[in-house]
Design a protein around this motif. Sequence first.
Motif, short mmCIF file in Angstrom:
data_model
loop_
_atom_site.label_atom_id
_atom_site.label_comp_id
_atom_site.label_asym_id
_atom_site.label_seq_id
_atom_site.Cartn_x
_atom_site.Cartn_y
_atom_site.Cartn_z
N ALA A 149 0.88 -1.30 -0.06
CA ALA A 149 0.12 0.03 0.04
C ALA A 149 0.81 1.24 0.14
N LYS A 150 2.05 1.26 0.80
CA LYS A 150 2.76 2.60 0.89
C LYS A 150 3.44 2.57 -0.31
N MET A 151 3.73 1.55 -1.13
CA MET A 151 4.38 1.75 -2.55
C MET A 151 3.64 2.15 -3.53
N LEU A 152 2.32 1.83 -3.49
CA LEU A 152 1.29 2.36 -4.28
C LEU A 152 1.10 3.80 -4.03
N LEU A 153 1.00 4.04 -2.91
CA LEU A 153 0.86 5.56 -2.62
C LEU A 153 2.11 6.46 -2.91
N ALA A 154 3.18 5.74 -2.80
CA ALA A 154 4.40 6.63 -3.10
C ALA A 154 4.40 7.13 -4.46
N LEU A 184 5.87 11.24 4.29
CA LEU A 184 6.64 11.95 2.85
C LEU A 184 8.12 11.48 2.96
N ASP A 185 8.86 11.29 3.96
CA ASP A 185 9.98 10.89 4.03
C ASP A 185 10.07 9.40 3.58
N VAL A 186 9.29 8.65 4.06
CA VAL A 186 9.17 7.12 3.64
C VAL A 186 8.98 7.12 2.22
N LEU A 187 7.84 7.84 1.86
CA LEU A 187 7.25 7.67 0.31
C LEU A 187 8.43 8.16 -0.66
N ALA A 188 9.26 9.31 -0.22
CA ALA A 188 10.32 9.74 -1.11
C ALA A 188 11.39 8.55 -0.89
N THR A 189 11.61 7.98 -0.15
CA THR A 189 12.75 6.77 -0.04
C THR A 189 12.07 5.64 -0.93
N ILE A 190 11.17 5.21 -0.83
CA ILE A 190 10.53 4.21 -1.79
C ILE A 190 10.73 4.59 -3.31
N ARG A 191 10.39 6.09 -3.56
CA ARG A 191 10.54 6.33 -5.15
C ARG A 191 12.11 6.37 -5.64
N ARG A 192 12.92 6.62 -4.56
CA ARG A 192 14.19 6.46 -4.90
C ARG A 192 14.72 5.14 -4.97
N ASP A 193 14.05 4.16 -4.22
CA ASP A 193 14.68 2.72 -4.14
C ASP A 193 13.91 1.81 -4.95
#
Length: 262
Positions: A149-154, A184-193
Amino acid sequence: MVKTLPNVSDNRYRIDAVDKALVLLDTLALMPGSSASQLASALAANRSLIFRMLSTLTDRGFVTKDPDNRYRLGSRLLYLGQQAEKGTELMDISRSVLDELLEATQENVYLIVRQGLEMICLAARIAPQAVRLSADVGTKGGLHTGGAAKMLLAYSPPAVIDTVLDRHLDEFVPVTLRSRERILDVLATIRRDGYYAAIGEISPDIYTLNAAIFGIDGEVAAILSIAGPTSRLDPGRRAGLLDSVRAAARRISARLGGSHPS
């Protein structure tokens, strides 16, 4: 009288109102530009009922009405058709990869997509383990829970992210994420990784390892996840499982014509 949907009156689970709306849409596809009276006549139905149904369908974008009170199918149906086509293509392309990932990891494998403000399980492979998780295809959940879910949100549009944060900020798991800045920090990390390991987030006994699948348009088409009990996730095995799910996600992306960012 036009030809409409076949009679399904022997279906004891049928909801009459839904059935009538679908028959109306099918008839409108055969008679684009019709008035409410013409549609009522074609269906041998009450004009007032047809008008109310058309009004409801128009509000939802399934039907459009021009200044002359003529009706046509709306863009929402085109969107649903495109999504159905994408889903079918994704299922066809990913089927063998899901099977191979199950064989390699011996853990549950899930293909998960976003629908509006929810995630939905599009496909699943269940591990042949005595202790395993259970989840059904079609299972839905909010974008504020779990790793997939967090990945889809990111990778969702900013408006979707803002809406989810506004509505569910106090429901995010784990509880340490319940601040806008932290999320927002976690979502940014997901988009980076391009991947995310969720260990004990929903339950201390469950882990998920998740990787993004990219389509030809560069957008995320789905999330590939493996899940199981944390008792089987020692540090050495975790690295190997994460490598496996990421490699499988890249293979599906390549088949879709997409590629992972560096």
